[in-house]
Every structure is written in C-alpha cells, then in structure tokens.
Write an enzyme that holds these catalytic residues in place. Sequence first.
Site, PDB file in Angstrom:
ATOM      1  N   SER A 289      -1.698  -1.755   5.651  1.00 51.71           N
ATOM      2  CA  SER A 289      -2.783  -2.688   5.934  1.00 51.71           C
ATOM      3  C   SER A 289      -2.292  -4.124   6.166  1.00 51.71           C
ATOM      4  O   SER A 289      -1.561  -4.376   7.113  1.00 51.71           O
ATOM      5  CB  SER A 289      -3.797  -2.619   4.788  1.00 51.71           C
ATOM      6  N   ASP A 300       6.955  -7.938  16.410  1.00 55.55           N
ATOM      7  CA  ASP A 300       6.509  -8.075  17.796  1.00 55.55           C
ATOM      8  C   ASP A 300       6.874  -9.425  18.397  1.00 55.55           C
ATOM      9  O   ASP A 300       7.111  -9.524  19.609  1.00 55.55           O
ATOM     10  CB  ASP A 300       4.990  -7.888  17.885  1.00 55.55           C
ATOM     11  N   LYS A 314      -2.229   2.004   8.184  1.00 55.84           N
ATOM     12  CA  LYS A 314      -3.651   1.680   8.001  1.00 55.84           C
ATOM     13  C   LYS A 314      -3.995   0.495   8.892  1.00 55.84           C
ATOM     14  O   LYS A 314      -3.659  -0.649   8.573  1.00 55.84           O
ATOM     15  CB  LYS A 314      -3.974   1.353   6.549  1.00 55.84           C
TER      16      LYS A 314
END
Length: 529
Positions: A289, A300, A314
């Site tokens: 999460s 990224d 999640k």
Amino acid sequence: MKTMIKKLIVIVGVLVLMQDSAQAQVRNDLQLRKLGMAEMATASLYVDEVDEEKLVEDAIRGMLEKLDPHSQYSNAKEVKEMNEPLNGNFEGIGVQFNMIDDTLMVIQPVTNGPSEKVGIVAGDRIVSVNDTAIAGVKMTKEEIMRRLRGPKGTKVELGVVRQGIKDRLLFTVTRDKIPVKSVDAVYMIRPGVGYIRIGNFGATTHKEFVEAVSQLSEQGMKDLVLDLQENGGGYLQAAVNIAEEFLEKGDLIVYTEGRRTPRQEYRARGEGRLMKSKVVVLVDEYTASAAEIVTGAIQDQDRGLVVGRRTFGKGLVQRPIDLPDGSMIRLTIAHYYTPSGRCIQKPYEKGKQKDYAMDVVNRLRNGELTNQDSIHFADSLKFETLKQHRTVYGGGGIMPDYFVPLDTTRYTPFHRQLAAKGVIIQQNLRYVDNNRQQLKKAYKQFDQFKQHYEVPQSLIDDLIAEGKKQGVEPKDAAELEKSLPYLRLQLKALVARDLWDMSEYFSVFNEESEIVKKALEVLGSQPLP
C-alpha cells in the site's frame, strides 16, 4: 436545418440521460427499502430473539465481502484500535510490556512518560491495578490493557513488585497521551550511511522521519538505506510526504483514479531534505500500500534503487465512511498508479478473500520467494522508468531492481515451533530480568555490547529445556546445529532491545541480513541513478 437536428439530438440525449438517472434512482430506492424490510421482518417476526445490531453488522459485512479484498466494515471498538497506531498516540500509563508467567513485566517505560516520571523502571512487575489483581489470575492481555489505559488526566494506582525489594511498591500514575512511533529504528549503519526503518505510515510519520534525518545528518549521513520491509502501509498523504523528501519539484509521486473518482495527481514541491542523497529502499513480500507508493515513486523517477523481494501488491484506495455509532466502512473507490502508470494491485476475484489471503503462501510454494527465475511477467505489464527508461513491471507488487531470495535454511522447523509457542521471547525476558544489572554494568555503551557480547550457553540450554517441556525438540543433532546461529542472533538482538531500544535491536539483526548486505553493496560499488 442541420443545426436544428443537432439540437434535437442533444435534447433527446439529455432526456434519455435524465430518464436513465431517474430510473436508476428508483432502482436504488427500491433496493434500500428491500434491505430495510428484510431487517425489520427478521427483527420483528423471527422465531427466536435476535441481536439487531449484530444483524445489521453481519449484513454490511456480507455485502462488502462480495467486493474487493480491502473494502471492509469495522465496529466502533475496532475503529478505535485500528486508528491508534495511525493517529500517533493513545492515552495510558506509558510502558512497553510483555507477559511472563501470567505477570505483566515492564520492558521499558516510555521516555518522559507518566510511568517513568513516578519511578517505574524496566524489570518491574505490575501486579495490581486499583486494588484489582492482574497477576497470576489468567487475565487476558486485552483486559489488562483496558484497565491500564484511560483518559488523559485520570489517575491509576499500580502495585509493583521489584527484584531486590521485599515489599510491594505502590505508584499513582496520571495517565497521559502516549506517542505511538511509526519510525522503528534510526542509526548510522556505516560511516556516511544512515538507516531508517518505517513500520507504517501514520499521522506523525513525516515528522518522525524529518527528526530522524536531522539526527543522522548531524552524525555525517550522506546516503540512506530506507527499510520498508513488513510495512503494511497506512495514510496515502504520509507516503506522499516521505516521497517528497527525495524528489525534484514537479516530479509525479502517485495518482489515483476510479469509476466515480476523477484522476488526482500528487507531485513533489521540491523542498526535500534528501534530494541529493543516494537512497536504497528495502522491501519484501509484506511491503504494501502506502509503502509501495514510496517505493514506486523512487523507482519510477530513477531516484534510487530497490532491493529485496516483490512487494505485496495493494494498489486500492479506501475512503473511510463514518457511521453514526462510531463504526466505519472503508470502501475502495479508486486504484493508485505509480508515476510510470503502473497499477500495483495484484489480481483478485471478487468475494474470494481466502484465495487472496493465501497469495504469499502460494508465492513461497511456487518458489518465487527463493528463486528469481520463478517470477514471470507478461509483456503487457512492461513499463519504463521516466528518466533512464529502465524496464519495470506492473500487475502485482513492485519488483525490486536487485532480488534477494528468502533464506529458508535459517528458519528450521525447530526454530519456527519455538517462536510459535513463545519460548524464545519468554526465555529472553527471564534472562534479561535476572541479569539486567550485571549486563548494564558490563556494557555501559551499546557499541561495547554489539562488539563483545555473546549469548551464553546457559541461555541456549535453558531455552532448549523449556522447548522440550512444551513438546518442541529438534528432530536430530543436525537440525539443532543448523538452528543455533540464527537463534543466537535473534537472542542477542532481543537482549539489545530490552537494554536499549528498537534501533539497537535492528543494529544487531541487520548485520546478518542478506537484504541489508546487498543494499550496502549497492551503495558502495554501484552507481545509483
């Protein structure tokens, strides 16, 4: 003429939409009346007495169980317990404790907390609360906590037994707000390299993190190992605030989007304290999460590297819906996406919660946690990082840049059974309780302890004997021999925790962690993005 036709088409379209909307509202009202009538009929006419509150709660739970694995209902008591670690405090007496022989033993009083202020110390046994015995009466841990906690400003009288003192001591403690920390450990793991472990993302996480960074910077930190192993998540905004500390102004951190929830982006403001530092993020199969948001943003944006094993997966956003009696529905309203557009949510079938819960076990069975070659991603799940265009994958957790397999050889069946029956913790508590003064005298500084302390054979012998009493024995001498190195490490770390705190626990433990070793290798010998 064409203009008139277009207008007529638009009018007809609007009328159709209005009709559809009206029909949908009628259907919704019908379903609500249907639900209400079913509850009323059952409560009024059922052959036996029914608990209406439970009836309604079961209906809500049943409805949500047919949706995704993370939409859930919590009653008022569950809401309170769930929010405490995220809100950053609760009200009570301020001690870390464990149970030994049906008696509450203080591990450490909270620094500057209400118990420390009146003189309660590590090793004390709390045997009564307001004249009610809580020792040797087989009272549950939850019931003991209920008696110790209470509103700020209220007083509670504690009966305490202390080693070396014959009479029972009485302390009147004024309850206060007790901070719940989400940053578990902070220390310099190597010259120039700091280590911060975050246990969850709560209301005070960013503040704690900033304080930790300041503390380490004063000690010469240039680079950071950010440990998010076993971090199950928490508040999205807390994760955004942590990610901001590493990213340039305007860098996308995460975005959310759902059927009825428009896209919302979270971007860095460019005011971070670690924008120039190298960072390695540690993750495992229980990293989830909000922790995946931080990890995904750093990966990224090519801001750092990720070491460990594929994360939990999640990627669903829950909105809390408060109900009148203090209960709450946490309803999934959107997916979250990393800056490259990856949805981290792993696949699931609605209503099949058990299959979803077994995912990590299935990963172990399939060899994914122990062998990188067992992990397969479809080409459709390929994405690119934003600056260096490295390949990353979506569709179920974040795959680290450096995979570190789970070492199953260290966790023998003998060790697992000792841990499951609480033998390791209990024997450690007894050992520290009996030797606390001698240990503190011998090791005034933690560095001395870390360098020179060795777990005595007597502690190992006592632990094995206690295991035998509880029916836990190694199958042969080879299994015992294989179990001992990790057992000694765990015991040394636990002794460090009980004499100092969690930072010292991880300082001991991390020296033998393969994930941490890989992170330090990456920081030292590989150019980071």
